[in-house]
Structure formats: structure tokens, C-alpha cells
Design a protein around this motif. Structure first.
Motif, PDB file in Angstrom:
ATOM      1  N   GLU A 188       8.463  42.201 -51.752  1.00 34.21           N
ATOM      2  CA  GLU A 188       9.713  42.263 -51.055  1.00 34.21           C
ATOM      3  C   GLU A 188       9.603  43.014 -49.370  1.00 34.21           C
ATOM      4  O   GLU A 188       8.757  43.599 -49.255  1.00 34.21           O
ATOM      5  N   SER A 189      10.395  42.477 -48.635  1.00 36.75           N
ATOM      6  CA  SER A 189      10.674  43.239 -47.500  1.00 36.75           C
ATOM      7  C   SER A 189      11.037  44.693 -47.660  1.00 36.75           C
ATOM      8  O   SER A 189      12.043  45.006 -48.423  1.00 36.75           O
ATOM      9  N   VAL A 190      10.976  45.590 -46.621  1.00 35.90           N
ATOM     10  CA  VAL A 190      11.499  47.065 -46.599  1.00 35.90           C
ATOM     11  C   VAL A 190      12.713  46.903 -45.572  1.00 35.90           C
ATOM     12  O   VAL A 190      12.677  46.340 -44.578  1.00 35.90           O
ATOM     13  N   GLN A 191      13.816  47.608 -46.239  1.00 34.63           N
ATOM     14  CA  GLN A 191      15.066  47.505 -45.362  1.00 34.63           C
ATOM     15  C   GLN A 191      15.425  48.776 -44.830  1.00 34.63           C
ATOM     16  O   GLN A 191      16.207  49.065 -43.900  1.00 34.63           O
ATOM     17  N   ALA A 192      14.744  49.822 -45.662  1.00 39.57           N
ATOM     18  CA  ALA A 192      15.066  51.324 -45.100  1.00 39.57           C
ATOM     19  C   ALA A 192      14.047  52.194 -45.485  1.00 39.57           C
ATOM     20  O   ALA A 192      13.353  51.988 -46.675  1.00 39.57           O
ATOM     21  N   ALA A 193      13.628  53.280 -44.880  1.00 32.59           N
ATOM     22  CA  ALA A 193      12.796  54.370 -45.318  1.00 32.59           C
ATOM     23  C   ALA A 193      13.501  55.621 -44.973  1.00 32.59           C
ATOM     24  O   ALA A 193      14.015  55.971 -43.878  1.00 32.59           O
ATOM     25  N   THR A 229      13.778  48.187 -50.711  1.00 32.34           N
ATOM     26  CA  THR A 229      13.602  47.021 -50.481  1.00 32.34           C
ATOM     27  C   THR A 229      14.761  46.012 -50.263  1.00 32.34           C
ATOM     28  O   THR A 229      15.640  46.591 -50.786  1.00 32.34           O
ATOM     29  N   THR A 230      14.484  44.846 -49.840  1.00 31.71           N
ATOM     30  CA  THR A 230      15.878  44.091 -49.692  1.00 31.71           C
ATOM     31  C   THR A 230      16.405  43.676 -51.118  1.00 31.71           C
ATOM     32  O   THR A 230      17.567  43.428 -50.978  1.00 31.71           O
ATOM     33  N   ASP A 231      15.670  43.678 -52.168  1.00 33.69           N
ATOM     34  CA  ASP A 231      16.179  43.278 -53.365  1.00 33.69           C
ATOM     35  C   ASP A 231      16.786  44.608 -54.284  1.00 33.69           C
ATOM     36  O   ASP A 231      17.027  44.396 -55.447  1.00 33.69           O
ATOM     37  N   GLY A 232      16.834  46.043 -53.493  1.00 32.90           N
ATOM     38  CA  GLY A 232      17.203  47.025 -54.274  1.00 32.90           C
ATOM     39  C   GLY A 232      16.389  48.050 -54.866  1.00 32.90           C
ATOM     40  O   GLY A 232      16.626  48.919 -55.433  1.00 32.90           O
ATOM     41  N   GLN A 233      14.771  47.697 -54.756  1.00 33.85           N
ATOM     42  CA  GLN A 233      13.975  48.443 -55.238  1.00 33.85           C
ATOM     43  C   GLN A 233      13.755  49.747 -54.590  1.00 33.85           C
ATOM     44  O   GLN A 233      13.901  49.849 -53.393  1.00 33.85           O
ATOM     45  N   SER A 234      13.295  50.497 -55.279  1.00 36.21           N
ATOM     46  CA  SER A 234      12.801  52.029 -54.720  1.00 36.21           C
ATOM     47  C   SER A 234      11.123  52.185 -54.887  1.00 36.21           C
ATOM     48  O   SER A 234      10.847  52.331 -56.002  1.00 36.21           O
ATOM     49  N   VAL A 235      10.848  52.430 -53.970  1.00 35.43           N
ATOM     50  CA  VAL A 235       8.982  52.411 -53.789  1.00 35.43           C
ATOM     51  C   VAL A 235       8.745  53.922 -53.074  1.00 35.43           C
ATOM     52  O   VAL A 235       9.444  54.269 -52.059  1.00 35.43           O
ATOM     53  N   LYS A 236       8.366  55.071 -54.066  1.00 36.17           N
ATOM     54  CA  LYS A 236       7.996  56.360 -53.389  1.00 36.17           C
ATOM     55  C   LYS A 236       6.381  56.400 -53.491  1.00 36.17           C
ATOM     56  O   LYS A 236       5.807  55.933 -54.175  1.00 36.17           O
ATOM     57  N   ALA A 237       6.093  57.188 -52.227  1.00 34.22           N
ATOM     58  CA  ALA A 237       4.522  57.312 -52.066  1.00 34.22           C
ATOM     59  C   ALA A 237       4.467  58.615 -51.388  1.00 34.22           C
ATOM     60  O   ALA A 237       5.436  59.048 -50.440  1.00 34.22           O
ATOM     61  N   ARG A 238       3.433  59.103 -51.295  1.00 34.30           N
ATOM     62  CA  ARG A 238       3.045  60.520 -50.581  1.00 34.30           C
ATOM     63  C   ARG A 238       2.776  60.006 -49.094  1.00 34.30           C
ATOM     64  O   ARG A 238       2.736  61.053 -48.304  1.00 34.30           O
ATOM     65  N   LEU A 239       1.936  59.164 -49.120  1.00 31.18           N
ATOM     66  CA  LEU A 239       1.880  58.526 -47.520  1.00 31.18           C
ATOM     67  C   LEU A 239       2.063  56.949 -47.342  1.00 31.18           C
ATOM     68  O   LEU A 239       1.915  56.152 -48.167  1.00 31.18           O
ATOM     69  N   VAL A 240       2.708  56.704 -46.205  1.00 33.96           N
ATOM     70  CA  VAL A 240       2.999  55.316 -45.901  1.00 33.96           C
ATOM     71  C   VAL A 240       2.122  54.900 -44.637  1.00 33.96           C
ATOM     72  O   VAL A 240       1.904  55.510 -43.835  1.00 33.96           O
TER      73      VAL A 240
END
Length: 400
Positions: free
Chosen positions: A134-139, A150-161
Motif C-alpha cells: 500500500e502507499s503511505v498517506q500520512a506519517a 497507509t491508504t487502506d487504513g493500516q498502521s505500521v510502526k517502526a523505530r526508524l524510517v
């Protein structure tokens, strides 16, 4: 490919599905960082090519990309530069030969489509790598984690982008990293050609008043072409019938490879440059075109990006050995310091070479001609240029 669990936090999130993002994701996942690649499915074919130098090939070997690619590539053993400006002050022809450095070739030319297909397959098979298509729509950049929506409503968390989402990077913009942009009065016309004479693994670059006209070897009697023109000149070329265009390109190449026949449809894109004012921010690093963009001269673009990845890998490995957070401030500062000089020096060099072809200012023409003369006549200077072109400022030992 790992499956993502609800609320799972990753060590590293790579954003962007081009070669830079996929190579970064593979590299970091293989170093045992829990990695997620956030990128939509690639769409369409890419008939363009990329020349990769030996140091870049070493990284592809390490992450398993090179073995399935090697049979589809063409070595670049010599690089021939010809002044075709027809100006009062002209440079002598110069040939850079890899044998002078004791190596078989400078690097290899690769079809982007072949590279992309291998990268997509390896990413899907790589342990410790999750793919969110998916594409990222906000960070949202927090003190401990970054949350990507993401554009489908998922949330992805990470310590480094790791932002590898291109010159119009949403991640870079969200982090409020400014960029310096500039444009050239040029467009690049790119296509692949068949020809009647063998290229003998020689890349030939004609320097013309509108920019480089470069033929780079492909397997068999084929070559890729980058023809830099004015916008009007590019439109004229694109409007031609295939046979007329082939004849015009053969004329510009002075028939050095015999008769031409188009192997792909021509494409064009305007030339522009971009440099980020910094290459890191809170829990973020920039790589590839999110950090730097310049004209397709001297095959520097993706090679510079792979140096971004190699430096980031080394820095993160050292941080891991010290049990440091991969997004820690000291890690980001080290990356910033390491990449700044290489990116700025490479950008300036490509910009200066391109502008030197466009100017009618006589002292600049004399300086460029003198540089080419010394490169042709003085062996140590020529070999220095060759080494710096492949591995600038490094002690990499070329022993292939």
C-alpha cells in the motif's frame, strides 16, 4: 515473507518500491533487522537501463540479487568520450579502459525491468521482511516510534524510517526537510537500439551542444541510448516515424555501430536536479531520489543511491553491536555526516559537466577541453578519474 501481526513494531520501515527501496529492505532484513517494506505493487514495464559500477555490484552480490541477473547484463570494459560540439575549442577523444585499473570491466549495464523483477521476487522470499503493498498517506514522528498510515487504513510502526519514495517524497515533506530544486533547459530521450556492428563492450558518449548522446552496451548487438536535447529538439525526435528516427540517431552517432533499428519506443523526460537540505530527521533517513536527483550523466544516480544504502547498513550494524536504537540521534547524525560530502560533491560534478556543455563562455570551454586533454595524455590523472567515477573517496579495492 513474514506476515504482519497486529500492533507489531518493526526495527525499520522502508517506504518506496523502486530499486532503491527494495535493495535497502533486502540489505537490512538480511542483517537481522525486523524490516517492513511499505510500497504499492509496481505497475508497468520499465524499458530503460542502469549502469552499475563494481562497488554497486558487490552489494547486489551480497544480498543475492546479482546471481539471477548476471547472465542478462553486459560488461562495460571501455568508456569512449568524443567532443561533438563543433565549437572553436574542442576536446580530444578520450578512452577510459578498465584494464588500466587491473580489472575486467568498470561495471555492467542492466535493463531496469530485469532488475525490478528479480528484486520483487527476492523481497517476497526474504526472511525477516514484511511487505505492505500500500502507499503511505500520512506519517507521525514520535519520540520512540514512527507511525505510518497507509491508504487502506493500516498502521505500521517502526523505530526508524528509510524514505526511498522518490523526488516528491511524502515522508520527506512530512518531516519538513526542505529541498533545493533546479531545472535544465533539456530533456532526455531514452530508448534501446539494435545495430549492425558489435559494440565490443564499449560505452560511447558524444558531447553535443545540447548535452550528452550516450550509447551503452546491452547483450548482443543492442545498446541503450540517452540523447539529451532541448525540449523542442526532443519533441521533434519523438514525432518522427521509427525508421526516420533510427536514421537520425545513426547520423548523430556517426555510424560507429552501423545501422540502427529501434528496439523500444522512445520516451522523454525533462532534466532537473534536487538536493535535500539534510538527509536525516527525527527517526528518519533519506536515500535515493528522496535525497538527491541529477541528470543521467556518468551513470551516477543509482550508484550514489547504493552508497547511501551501504553507509546506512554499516552504521546500523555498528549501532546494533552497541545495543543502540536504530533511530537514535547519534545514529542519524553519523549517517548525515557520512553522506553529506559524497552527495554534494557528486551533485556538483555532474551539474558542472552538464552546464559546461551548454555554455558558450569560452573560458569554460577551454577548461573542459584542457581537462579532457590531460585525461587522455596523463595516465595517473586518467586512472584517478576512473577510480573516483566508480568509488569516489573510498578505499574500495577493485580486484574482480
Amino acid at each position: 515473507m513474514a506476515r504482519r501481526k497486529p500492533n507489531q513494531a518493526f526495527d525499520i520501515a522502508v517506504v518506496g518500491g523502486g530499486p532503491s527501496g527494495r535493495i535497502a529492505a533486502l540489505t537490512l532484513a538480511r542483517e537481522d533487522f525486523k524490516t517492513v517494506l511499505v510500497a504499492p505493487n509496481p505497475v508497468g514495464m520499465d524499458g530503460r537501463t542502469t549502469a552499475l559500477w563494481q562497488k554497486s555490484i558487490a552489494l547486489l552480490e551480497k544480498v543475492g540479487v546479482w546471481a539471477p541477473l548476471e547472465s542478462k547484463t553486459t560488461p562495460l570494459r571501455k568508456m569512449r568520450m568524443i567532443d561533438d560540439t563543433n565549437r572553436l575549442v574542442r576536446s580530444p577523444e578520450v578512452v577510459f579502459d578498465s584494464n588500466e585499473l587491473g580489472i575486467e570491466c568498470f561495471g555492467f549495464n542492466i535493463l531496469n525491468n530485469d532488475l525490478n523483477l528479480v528484486l520483487e521476487e527476492l523481497c517476497r522470499r526474504q526472511d525477516n521482511l514484511t511487505i505492505v503493498e500500500e502507499s503511505v498517506q500520512a506519517a507521525h514522528f514520535g519520540s520512540d516510534l514512527v507511525e505510518l498510515q497507509t491508504t487502506d487504513g493500516q498502521s505500521v510502526k517502526a523505530r526508524l524510517v528509510v524514505a526511498a519514495d522518490g523526488r516528491n517524497s511524502l515522508i520527506r515533506e512530512t518531516a519538513r526537510i526542505d529541498v533545493r530544486r533546479w531545472a535544465y533547459p533539456q530533456e532526455a530521450v531514452v530508448l534501446n537500439l539494435e545495430h549492425t556492428l558489435p559494440h565490443r563492450d564499449i560505452s560511447t558518449e558524444f558531447h553535443t551542444p545540447t548535452g550528452p548522446f550516450t550509447l551503452v552496451p546491452l547483450p548482443g548487438r543492442k545498446s541503450s541510448l540517452v540523447c539529451v536535447e532541448t525540449a523542442e529538439g526532443a519533441r521533434r525526435l519523438l514525432a518522427m516515424e521509427d525508421e526516420d528516427l533510427a536514421l537520425e540517431l545513426e547520423r548523430r552517432a556517426h555510424s560507429v555501430l552501423g545501422k540502427f533499428k529501434l528496439a523500444t519506443k522512445p520516451q522523454s523526460f525533462p532534466l532537473a536536479g534536487l538536493t535535500a537540505t539534510r538527509f536525516s530527521a527525527n527517526r528518519l533517513v533519506l536515500i535515493g531520489e528522496a535525497a538527491h536527483v541529477f541528470p543521467p550523466i556518468g551513470a551516477q544516480g543509482l550508484n550514489l543511491t547504493l552508497r547511501d544504502i551501504m553507509d546506512l547498513e554499516r552504521i546500523l550494524i555498528m549501532a546494533k553491536a552497541k545495543h543502540q536504537d536504530p533511530g537514535a540521534k547519534t545514529v542519524l547524525e553519523t549517517y548525515e555526516a557520512k553522506r553529506t560530502s559524497d552527495i554534494h560533491s557528486r551533485t556538483r560534478a555532474v551539474d558542472a559537466l552538464n552546464r559546461s556543455l551548454l555554455t558558450d563562455f569560452l573560458p569554460v570551454q577551454v577548461a573542459r577541453s584542457a581537462g579532457m586533454y590531460f585525461a587522455g595524455k596523463i595516465g595517473p590523472f586518467r586512472r584517478l578519474l576512473m577510480r573516483e567515477g566508480m568509488a569516489p573517496g573510498s578505499l574500495f579495492r577493485l580486484n574482480r
